[in-house]
Design an enzyme around this catalytic site. Structure first.
Site, short mmCIF file in Angstrom:
data_model
loop_
_atom_site.label_atom_id
_atom_site.label_comp_id
_atom_site.label_asym_id
_atom_site.label_seq_id
_atom_site.Cartn_x
_atom_site.Cartn_y
_atom_site.Cartn_z
N GLY A 259 1.03 -1.12 0.15
CA GLY A 259 0.13 -0.07 -0.10
C GLY A 259 0.86 1.20 -0.17
O GLY A 259 2.03 1.04 0.25
N CYS B 240 5.18 -6.28 1.72
CA CYS B 240 5.65 -4.64 1.58
C CYS B 240 4.99 -3.93 2.60
O CYS B 240 5.26 -4.11 3.79
CB CYS B 240 5.29 -4.18 -0.01
SG CYS B 240 5.92 -2.35 -0.22
N TYR B 241 4.10 -3.03 2.53
CA TYR B 241 3.32 -2.10 3.29
C TYR B 241 2.80 -3.29 4.38
O TYR B 241 2.75 -3.02 5.71
CB TYR B 241 2.22 -1.36 3.04
CG TYR B 241 1.40 -0.49 3.91
CD1 TYR B 241 1.70 0.73 4.49
CD2 TYR B 241 0.25 -1.02 4.43
CE1 TYR B 241 0.92 1.16 5.57
CE2 TYR B 241 -0.50 -0.53 5.26
CZ TYR B 241 0.03 0.71 5.79
OH TYR B 241 -0.70 1.56 6.94
N HIS C 204 7.95 -7.71 -3.38
CA HIS C 204 6.84 -8.01 -3.91
C HIS C 204 7.07 -9.66 -4.66
O HIS C 204 7.39 -9.68 -5.88
CB HIS C 204 6.07 -7.29 -5.04
CG HIS C 204 5.70 -5.81 -4.40
ND1 HIS C 204 4.57 -5.70 -3.94
CD2 HIS C 204 6.27 -4.67 -4.10
CE1 HIS C 204 4.40 -4.61 -3.51
NE2 HIS C 204 5.45 -3.82 -3.42
N GLU D 12 4.56 -11.41 -5.82
CA GLU D 12 3.65 -11.57 -6.76
C GLU D 12 3.96 -11.09 -8.18
O GLU D 12 3.26 -11.39 -9.05
CB GLU D 12 2.32 -10.81 -6.22
CG GLU D 12 2.30 -9.14 -6.06
CD GLU D 12 2.79 -8.62 -5.09
OE1 GLU D 12 3.86 -9.17 -4.36
OE2 GLU D 12 2.47 -7.49 -4.83
N ASP E 59 -16.87 -13.64 -22.00
CA ASP E 59 -17.46 -13.98 -20.73
C ASP E 59 -18.90 -14.43 -20.78
O ASP E 59 -19.55 -14.98 -20.03
CB ASP E 59 -17.36 -12.56 -19.79
CG ASP E 59 -15.98 -12.19 -19.89
OD1 ASP E 59 -14.83 -12.86 -19.96
OD2 ASP E 59 -15.54 -10.90 -19.69
N LYS F 37 -9.81 -13.39 -15.85
CA LYS F 37 -10.16 -13.77 -17.28
C LYS F 37 -9.36 -14.95 -17.57
O LYS F 37 -10.15 -15.87 -18.58
CB LYS F 37 -9.38 -12.52 -17.99
CG LYS F 37 -9.69 -12.81 -19.53
CD LYS F 37 -11.03 -11.96 -19.69
CE LYS F 37 -11.63 -11.95 -20.91
NZ LYS F 37 -13.00 -11.18 -21.03
#
Ligand code: XMP
Length: 514
Positions: A55, A82-83, A170, A172, A228, A370
């Site tokens: 964040g 992180c944050y 990070h 991710e 979708d 997706k």
């Protein structure tokens, strides 16, 4: 449903969706929730673990997002990123300090505790992605530092006894070379997940849940032929068969033969059990678009007319119990968590609930990303040509024809686009490109064909590479491909005497021409 789940608590980080995606890629279901999610609610959800996101704030600011100490007393494993790592340190009695300079980008990390569960099997040093100014200067009681960098004394820390782990970087993002392995270690080795998130189990359990919910009810779906709404329609068809009616509005602004392709899959000759209504409304749309050349006005006309046509069909069907929408998880996160506001005014069926008589909306894909929607589509037996389709804007060719739309211009752009796509496929380039299509400039220019002067349109070829469609680069297509496409278009498409390649990135241009 007793599925294992990881809660991703969002503290405003730009990568919150990515964290959930990475966890799901490991075969474990993850949901993103705002950091204000109450401890009672968390308890009810029985998560196997919690991940605090990054964040933009500093833990010492008075209004910075925080969490109650209860969260640390539930016995649930936590990974702070992180944050989130600083918050964990701060709340548990460590010290967080602001560095004179930020640490940003690819950074080499030295592992101090190779036996730590997150670092298991990872050779030191390794490259991670850093993006921070504050750092953990002293770890809380019970924790120890498991990795550091030249500038950051606590690149990672852990308290195995309580199953609390934290990383300043990070894991991710792709740039953290071993990031996914670390997330995998957290969910499997720390949280004890077994990995029960699979598309076949999603499909199966969704069908069961939909059947239970709908009972004998009537269901209506606006089918666009896009990924979708197609996947949503097939799920519903498998669940309730002919209780489902799909209305496909062919607005005459689809790609060449696309309407027939949709009908081949969903119509009476296709493999699915449902009621399929195709409304051939091209004439109506062209009539309404007459004289309109301003892009937003065209979008509005197409959107409104779409609703009108759908409404008429819905009235013929009569009252229905459920209306299906193809909302997917990124839409939910973007609108629900309220952190980012970037999306442009896209044409979708958002206006329908007000005008169609129904009891409830069903959004069977609202928890899927997706790529998961695509995997579910393949699982459900949809053709891969449909499932792997490139994005196509709701207003269709209406935003790929600069200026006024006419039937003649639609024909030109459909034919040119079909040639472009054919040649890209023939050159084996399909998979490596983000989005490509032909559009029609509103420019006419002089040419010569045989011994005659021509005064015809210029087709614009657009091909971009992009990872998120928010920014894009023009693709450097091989010249042989471009010249072959050009030669075919000017020879095969009547009304075109010039082909241009759009070399502009986004920004400053957008991907579509309007
Ligand atoms: P732009 O043109 O804004 O497009 O760079 C970004 C991506 O969004 C698609 N796009 C749309 N999709 N309804 C949609 O569902 C729309 O009105 C719309 N306009 C643009 C575009 O194709 C690209 O992938």
């Amino acid at each position: 449903m007793n599925r294992e789940m990881i809660i991703v608590l969002d503290f405003g980080g730009q990568y919150n969706q990515l964290i959930a995606r990475r966890v799901r890629e490991c075969g474990v279901y993850a949901e993103v929730h705002p950091y204000t999610l109450s401890p009672e609610r968390i308890r009810q959800m029985h998560p196997k673990g919690i991940i605090f996101t990054g964040g933009p704030d500093s833990v010492y600011l008075p209004d910075s997002p925080s969490c109650g100490s209860e969260l640390f007393e539930m016995g649930i494993p936590i990974l702070g990123i992180c944050y989130g790592s600083q918050l964990m340190a701060y709340r548990l009695g460590g010290v967080v300090t602001t560095a004179p300079v930020s640490e940003y980008g690819h950074t080499s990390v030295t592992v101090d505790d190779p036996a730590d569960v997150l670092w298991k099997g990872i050779a030191s040093p390794t490259v991670v992605w850093m993006s921070h100014t504050d750092y953990i200067a002293a770890v809380p009681p019970g924790f120890h530092v498991t990795a550091h960098t030249d500038r950051c004394p606590t690149a990672a820390m852990s308290c195995p006894e309580k199953k609390f782990y934290a990383v300043q970087f990070h894991p991710e993002v792709m740039h953290t070379v071993q990031g996914k392995a670390m997330i995998r270690s957290f969910v499997y080795d720390v949280c004890g997940c077994s990995g029960d998130w699979k598309m076949d189990s999603f499909v199966e359990s969704s069908i069961r849940t939909l059947r239970d919910k709908i009972g004998n009810g009537k269901v209506l779906c606006a089918l666009s032929g896009g990924v979708d709404s197609s996947v949503a329609a097939v799920l519903l068809s498998k669940a309730v068969g002919r209780q489902l009616t799909c209305v496909f509005v062919d607005h005459g602004l689809l790609r060449k033969d696309e309407g027939d392709q949709v009908e081949a899959v969903f119509g009476p000759k296709g493999p699915y059990e449902l009621n399929f209504i195709r409304v051939n409304a091209a004439g109506r749309f062209y009539e309404k678009l007459k004289g309109a050349s301003e892009p937003e006005q065209k979008r509005r006309i197409i959107g409104e007319e779409f609703i009108r046509v759908f409404e008429e069909e819905a009235h013929k069907i009569g009252a229905v119990d459920y209306l299906v929408q193809g909302t997917i998880y990124p839409d939910v996160i973007e609108s629900g968590l309220g952190k980012s506001a970037v999306i442009k005014s896209h044409h979708n069926v958002g206006g329908l609930p007000d005008i169609v008589d129904f009891k409830e909306i069903i959004e069977p894909l609202r928890m899927l990303f997706k790529d998961e929607v695509r995997a579910a589509g393949l699982e459900l037996g949809l053709p891969s040509s449909l499932v792997m389709r490139q994005p196509f804007p709701g207003p269709g060719l209406g935003v790929r024809i600069v200026g006024e739309v006419t039937a003649e211009k639609v024909r030109i752009v459909q034919e040119a686009d079909a040639i472009f796509r054919e040649e890209i496929a023939a050159a084996g380039l399909e998979r490596g490109l983000g989005q490509y299509f032909a559009a029609l400039s509103n420019m006419r220019s002089v040419g010569v064909m045989g011994d005659f002067r021509t005064y015809d349109y210029a087709v614009v070829l657009r091909c971009v590479n992009t990872s998120d469609f928010m920014t894009a680069d023009a693709a450097q297509l091989p010249w042989e491909v471009l010249s072959k496409v050009t030669s075919r278009i000017v020879n095969e498409v009547k009304g075109v005497n010039r082909v241009l390649y759009d070399c502009t990135g986004k920004p400053p241009a957008t991907i579509e021409l309007e």
